[in-house]
Design a protein around this motif. Structure first.
Motif, PDB file in Angstrom:
ATOM      1  N   ALA A  19      44.205  -6.618  18.242  1.00 43.33           N
ATOM      2  CA  ALA A  19      42.903  -7.190  17.906  1.00 43.33           C
ATOM      3  C   ALA A  19      41.767  -6.564  18.705  1.00 43.33           C
ATOM      4  CB  ALA A  19      42.919  -8.701  18.136  1.00 43.33           C
ATOM      5  N   GLU A  20      42.116  -5.765  19.751  1.00 42.63           N
ATOM      6  CA  GLU A  20      41.067  -5.131  20.550  1.00 42.63           C
ATOM      7  C   GLU A  20      40.340  -4.086  19.709  1.00 42.63           C
ATOM      8  OE1 GLU A  20      40.056  -6.116  23.272  1.00 42.63           O
ATOM      9  OE2 GLU A  20      41.679  -7.166  24.294  1.00 42.63           O
ATOM     10  N   HIS A  21      39.045  -3.902  19.991  1.00 42.37           N
ATOM     11  CA  HIS A  21      38.212  -3.048  19.140  1.00 42.37           C
ATOM     12  C   HIS A  21      38.014  -1.631  19.682  1.00 42.37           C
ATOM     13  CE1 HIS A  21      37.349  -6.381  16.504  1.00 42.37           C
ATOM     14  NE2 HIS A  21      36.926  -7.106  17.522  1.00 42.37           N
ATOM     15  N   THR A  22      38.370  -1.397  20.939  1.00 44.29           N
ATOM     16  CA  THR A  22      38.189  -0.067  21.511  1.00 44.29           C
ATOM     17  C   THR A  22      39.435   0.346  22.280  1.00 44.29           C
ATOM     18  OG1 THR A  22      37.270  -0.828  23.623  1.00 44.29           O
ATOM     19  CG2 THR A  22      35.717  -0.505  21.786  1.00 44.29           C
ATOM     20  N   LEU A  23      39.568   1.654  22.500  1.00 44.64           N
ATOM     21  CA  LEU A  23      40.693   2.166  23.267  1.00 44.64           C
ATOM     22  C   LEU A  23      40.640   1.645  24.699  1.00 44.64           C
ATOM     23  CD1 LEU A  23      43.146   3.985  23.656  1.00 44.64           C
ATOM     24  CD2 LEU A  23      41.582   5.913  24.014  1.00 44.64           C
ATOM     25  N   ASP A  24      39.468   1.674  25.323  1.00 37.46           N
ATOM     26  CA  ASP A  24      39.355   1.205  26.705  1.00 37.46           C
ATOM     27  C   ASP A  24      39.776  -0.254  26.833  1.00 37.46           C
ATOM     28  OD1 ASP A  24      38.497   3.654  27.567  1.00 37.46           O
ATOM     29  OD2 ASP A  24      36.367   3.143  27.611  1.00 37.46           O
TER      30      ASP A  24
END
Length: 230
Positions: A19-24
């Motif tokens: 569900a995270e939106h960025t690689l970081d």
């Protein structure tokens, strides 16, 4: 170790990672999960080897970065070896850094000076690629057991899939952004210099080669300056 509870937490973590939106954000969640879920883990991070250079990603504590950089400097260590594509081993554990080192004789005493008591390194890999190493640290010796190793390996398996997915998504987004930038820059050049699409691209390519600058960055400069020469 309550493996039923651990499995439930792994399932929840897997959903959260996707569900995270960025690689970081994905990498930071992986490191936090290692500290939260693996008994004895005080800090974690991800070591990536890029053209034999070490990058320290998503560390939860400054000494994780120091350890990564030290392994890169010495070209040895459990996390460094786990991240190397030429090694068949996929996990390493040093249960007690206060004991005489059986491996990594230069790294172990200096890691001890950083305050590391025990540590583990797990290769992050999928069927298609190897991504780096997930590293877990305890400030006390003897904290990482075989159960800790099993838990870390299960977490690393979920983490590798999330890492690969997030990186692919980021690369696709970068490709889309680059394409839009180049298209906009070509439009500016076509209007300013009254040239064809092919000629506009050639102007971009020539400036890129002349200035030793990536085509994407040249396009961004043109978009920001409106096509004026710099």
């Amino acid at each position: 170790m309550d493996w039923r509870l651990f499995a439930q937490r792994m399932a929840s973590m897997a959903r959260d990672l996707l569900a995270e939106h960025t690689l970081d954000a994905t990498l930071e969640q992986i490191s936090r999960s290692a500290v939260e879920f693996v008994d004895g883990c005080d800090a974690a991070g991800i070591l990536v080897l890029s053209q034999e250079r070490v990058r320290s990603l998503a560390p939860t504590d400054p000494f994780v970065t120091k350890s990564d950089m030290l392994q890169g400097e010495l070209r040895e260590g459990p996390c460094f070896d786990a991240a190397r594509p030429d090694r068949p081993e996929r996990l390493f554990r040093i249960p007690d850094l206060t004991a005489p080192p059986e491996r990594w004789p230069r790294f172990v005493p200096r890691a001890r000076d950083l305050g590391v008591g025990s540590m583990m390194g797990f290769l992050l890999y999928t069927r298609e690629e190897e991504l780096g190493a997930l590293n877990m640290y305890s400030r006390k010796p003897g904290m990482f057991t075989e159960d800790s190793e099993t838990a870390g390996w299960l977490l690393a398996s979920h983490a590798a899939v999330a890492f690969a997915t997030a990186r692919t998504d980021e690369q696709m987004q970068e490709a889309i952004t680059t394409r839009h930038l180049i298209g906009e820059a070509m439009g500016i050049l076509m209007g300013r210099h009254h040239v064809t699409e092919d000629q506009a691209f050639e102007l971009l390519r020539t400036r890129s080669q002349r200035t030793n600058t990536k085509l994407r960055d040249v396009a961004r400069e043109i978009c920001e300056s409106g096509g004026a020469e710099r």
